[in-house]
Design an enzyme around this catalytic site. Structure first.
Site, PDB file in Angstrom:
ATOM      1  N   ASP A   8       0.926  -1.216   0.049  1.00  0.00           N
ATOM      2  CA  ASP A   8       0.053  -0.060   0.123  1.00  0.00           C
ATOM      3  C   ASP A   8       0.931   1.420  -0.213  1.00  0.00           C
ATOM      4  O   ASP A   8       1.881   1.118  -0.262  1.00  0.00           O
ATOM      5  CB  ASP A   8      -1.237  -0.166   1.257  1.00  0.00           C
ATOM      6  CG  ASP A   8      -0.324   0.077   2.522  1.00  0.00           C
ATOM      7  OD1 ASP A   8       0.933   0.173   2.635  1.00  0.00           O
ATOM      8  OD2 ASP A   8      -1.027  -0.067   3.456  1.00  0.00           O
ATOM      9  N   HIS A   9       0.247   2.311   0.157  1.00  0.00           N
ATOM     10  CA  HIS A   9       1.097   3.760   0.248  1.00  0.00           C
ATOM     11  C   HIS A   9       2.044   3.661   1.319  1.00  0.00           C
ATOM     12  O   HIS A   9       3.132   4.456   1.254  1.00  0.00           O
ATOM     13  CB  HIS A   9       0.202   4.959   0.449  1.00  0.00           C
ATOM     14  CG  HIS A   9      -0.957   4.564   1.500  1.00  0.00           C
ATOM     15  ND1 HIS A   9      -1.859   3.916   1.360  1.00  0.00           N
ATOM     16  CD2 HIS A   9      -1.025   5.216   2.793  1.00  0.00           C
ATOM     17  CE1 HIS A   9      -2.592   3.951   2.447  1.00  0.00           C
ATOM     18  NE2 HIS A   9      -1.971   4.812   3.245  1.00  0.00           N
ATOM     19  N   CYS A  66       3.339  -3.254   4.189  1.00  0.00           N
ATOM     20  CA  CYS A  66       2.461  -2.124   4.655  1.00  0.00           C
ATOM     21  C   CYS A  66       2.990  -1.429   5.652  1.00  0.00           C
ATOM     22  O   CYS A  66       4.129  -1.462   6.001  1.00  0.00           O
ATOM     23  CB  CYS A  66       1.095  -2.684   4.669  1.00  0.00           C
ATOM     24  SG  CYS A  66       0.721  -3.859   6.212  1.00  0.00           S
ATOM     25  N   GLY A  67       2.316  -0.607   6.563  1.00  0.00           N
ATOM     26  CA  GLY A  67       2.951   0.100   7.621  1.00  0.00           C
ATOM     27  C   GLY A  67       3.688  -0.899   8.676  1.00  0.00           C
ATOM     28  O   GLY A  67       4.636  -0.818   9.108  1.00  0.00           O
ATOM     29  N   THR A  68       2.812  -2.054   8.924  1.00  0.00           N
ATOM     30  CA  THR A  68       3.221  -2.817  10.028  1.00  0.00           C
ATOM     31  C   THR A  68       3.439  -4.136   9.518  1.00  0.00           C
ATOM     32  O   THR A  68       3.869  -5.001  10.223  1.00  0.00           O
ATOM     33  CB  THR A  68       1.899  -3.040  11.130  1.00  0.00           C
ATOM     34  OG1 THR A  68       0.846  -3.600  10.420  1.00  0.00           O
ATOM     35  CG2 THR A  68       1.887  -1.548  11.816  1.00  0.00           C
ATOM     36  N   GLY A  71      -1.856  -6.095   8.462  1.00  0.00           N
ATOM     37  CA  GLY A  71      -3.096  -6.219   7.574  1.00  0.00           C
ATOM     38  C   GLY A  71      -2.858  -7.019   6.478  1.00  0.00           C
ATOM     39  O   GLY A  71      -3.799  -8.039   6.096  1.00  0.00           O
ATOM     40  N   HIS A  99      10.736 -23.918   9.421  1.00  0.00           N
ATOM     41  CA  HIS A  99       9.759 -24.581   9.937  1.00  0.00           C
ATOM     42  C   HIS A  99       8.179 -24.470   9.360  1.00  0.00           C
ATOM     43  O   HIS A  99       7.619 -25.407   9.641  1.00  0.00           O
ATOM     44  CB  HIS A  99       9.764 -24.172  11.492  1.00  0.00           C
ATOM     45  CG  HIS A  99      11.024 -24.598  12.170  1.00  0.00           C
ATOM     46  ND1 HIS A  99      11.055 -24.700  13.685  1.00  0.00           N
ATOM     47  CD2 HIS A  99      12.044 -25.192  11.726  1.00  0.00           C
ATOM     48  CE1 HIS A  99      12.246 -25.137  14.008  1.00  0.00           C
ATOM     49  NE2 HIS A  99      12.755 -25.430  12.698  1.00  0.00           N
ATOM     50  N   ARG A 133       9.967 -33.630   9.996  1.00  0.00           N
ATOM     51  CA  ARG A 133       8.870 -33.471  11.019  1.00  0.00           C
ATOM     52  C   ARG A 133       7.946 -32.268  10.822  1.00  0.00           C
ATOM     53  O   ARG A 133       6.940 -32.144  11.201  1.00  0.00           O
ATOM     54  CB  ARG A 133       9.385 -33.331  12.383  1.00  0.00           C
ATOM     55  CG  ARG A 133      10.088 -32.222  12.896  1.00  0.00           C
ATOM     56  CD  ARG A 133      10.872 -32.318  14.092  1.00  0.00           C
ATOM     57  NE  ARG A 133      11.277 -31.037  14.714  1.00  0.00           N
ATOM     58  CZ  ARG A 133      12.598 -30.598  14.297  1.00  0.00           C
ATOM     59  NH1 ARG A 133      13.246 -31.248  13.260  1.00  0.00           N
ATOM     60  NH2 ARG A 133      12.974 -29.442  14.645  1.00  0.00           N
ATOM     61  N   HIS A 134       8.464 -31.031  10.177  1.00  0.00           N
ATOM     62  CA  HIS A 134       7.614 -29.779   9.770  1.00  0.00           C
ATOM     63  C   HIS A 134       6.492 -30.090   8.737  1.00  0.00           C
ATOM     64  O   HIS A 134       5.593 -29.219   8.811  1.00  0.00           O
ATOM     65  CB  HIS A 134       8.764 -28.807   9.489  1.00  0.00           C
ATOM     66  CG  HIS A 134       9.545 -28.619  10.513  1.00  0.00           C
ATOM     67  ND1 HIS A 134       9.441 -28.179  11.775  1.00  0.00           N
ATOM     68  CD2 HIS A 134      10.827 -28.614  10.619  1.00  0.00           C
ATOM     69  CE1 HIS A 134      10.523 -28.022  12.595  1.00  0.00           C
ATOM     70  NE2 HIS A 134      11.267 -28.263  11.871  1.00  0.00           N
ATOM     71  N   ARG A 137       3.054 -30.995  10.084  1.00  0.00           N
ATOM     72  CA  ARG A 137       2.654 -29.624  11.011  1.00  0.00           C
ATOM     73  C   ARG A 137       2.027 -28.559  10.186  1.00  0.00           C
ATOM     74  O   ARG A 137       0.876 -28.013  10.237  1.00  0.00           O
ATOM     75  CB  ARG A 137       3.526 -29.213  11.915  1.00  0.00           C
ATOM     76  CG  ARG A 137       4.126 -30.010  13.047  1.00  0.00           C
ATOM     77  CD  ARG A 137       5.072 -29.622  13.817  1.00  0.00           C
ATOM     78  NE  ARG A 137       5.870 -30.616  14.651  1.00  0.00           N
ATOM     79  CZ  ARG A 137       6.885 -30.534  15.223  1.00  0.00           C
ATOM     80  NH1 ARG A 137       7.747 -29.801  14.845  1.00  0.00           N
ATOM     81  NH2 ARG A 137       7.109 -31.549  16.355  1.00  0.00           N
TER      82      ARG A 137
HETATM   83  C1  RB5 Z   1      -2.013   2.562   6.330  1.00  0.00           C
HETATM   84  O1  RB5 Z   1      -1.918   3.546   7.211  1.00  0.00           O
HETATM   85  C2  RB5 Z   1      -1.710   1.271   7.599  1.00  0.00           C
HETATM   86  O2  RB5 Z   1      -2.815   1.059   8.122  1.00  0.00           O
HETATM   87  C3  RB5 Z   1      -1.372  -0.017   6.698  1.00  0.00           C
HETATM   88  O3  RB5 Z   1      -0.451   0.341   5.864  1.00  0.00           O
HETATM   89  C4  RB5 Z   1      -1.018  -1.428   7.619  1.00  0.00           C
HETATM   90  O4  RB5 Z   1       0.039  -0.783   8.699  1.00  0.00           O
HETATM   91  C5  RB5 Z   1      -2.112  -2.125   7.867  1.00  0.00           C
HETATM   92  O5  RB5 Z   1      -2.024  -3.223   8.381  1.00  0.00           O
END
Ligand code: RB5
Length: 148
Positions: A8-9, A66-68, A71, A99, A133-134, A137
């Site tokens: 994403d952005h 993405c940011g984190t 998502g 694994h 073994r993996h 699973r």
């Molecule tokens: C965008 O602002 C942010 O919410 C997205 O990039 C992400 O971190 C979602 O998981």
């Protein structure tokens, strides 16, 4: 070897680093997502496309930024056969391959930054699935209980 990458952005710089690394290593790359400000994208729209491409085997692997990273992974893991891992450090990069046989690497650009995404992706690419073994699973991941 075909890979599909999307962001994403909030993940454009990380996606570009990942594209560069994969091209240097000879991968054929398909890229999805905005090119820069003010273009925006909703992360699920990108993750759906990447997960579908990977589970259909059109692409051997996917990368989502993405940011984190969260998502993207939440969305991609809705698909049976998608194994999307949020990678934040070298150990997670290695273990998610060794694994869990992860087939989609998810990164948070606001967490680790674009340059670290490149390093973590290199570790991910360099690590084979250990099988053994993996295997059983990993097969159990797709046993969804309580499915409607
Ligand atoms: C965008 O602002 C942010 O919410 C997205 O990039 C992400 O971190 C979602 O998981």
């Amino acid at each position: 070897m075909k890979a599909i990458l999307g962001s994403d952005h909030a993940g454009i710089a990380g996606r570009k680093e990942a594209v560069r690394l994969l091209r240097e290593r000879g991968w054929e790359v398909q890229e999805l997502g905005p090119e820069g400000d003010p273009e925006k994208a909703d992360y699920p729209d990108i993750a759906h496309q990447v997960a579908q491409s990977v589970i259909s085997t059109e692409s051997e692997m996917g990368v989502l930024v993405c940011g984190t990273g969260q998502g993207m992974a939440m969305t991609a893991n809705r698909y049976r056969g998608a194994r999307a891992a949020v990678i934040t450090d070298p150990f997670t990069a290695e273990m998610s391959r060794a694994h869990n046989d992860a087939n989609i690497a998810c990164f948070g650009e606001r967490v680790v930054g674009a340059e670290t995404i490149r390093q973590l992706l290199a570790k991910f690419l360099d690590t084979p699935f250990e099988e053994g073994r993996h295997m059983a699973r990993v097969d159990k991941i797709d046993q969804v209980i309580g499915e409607a």
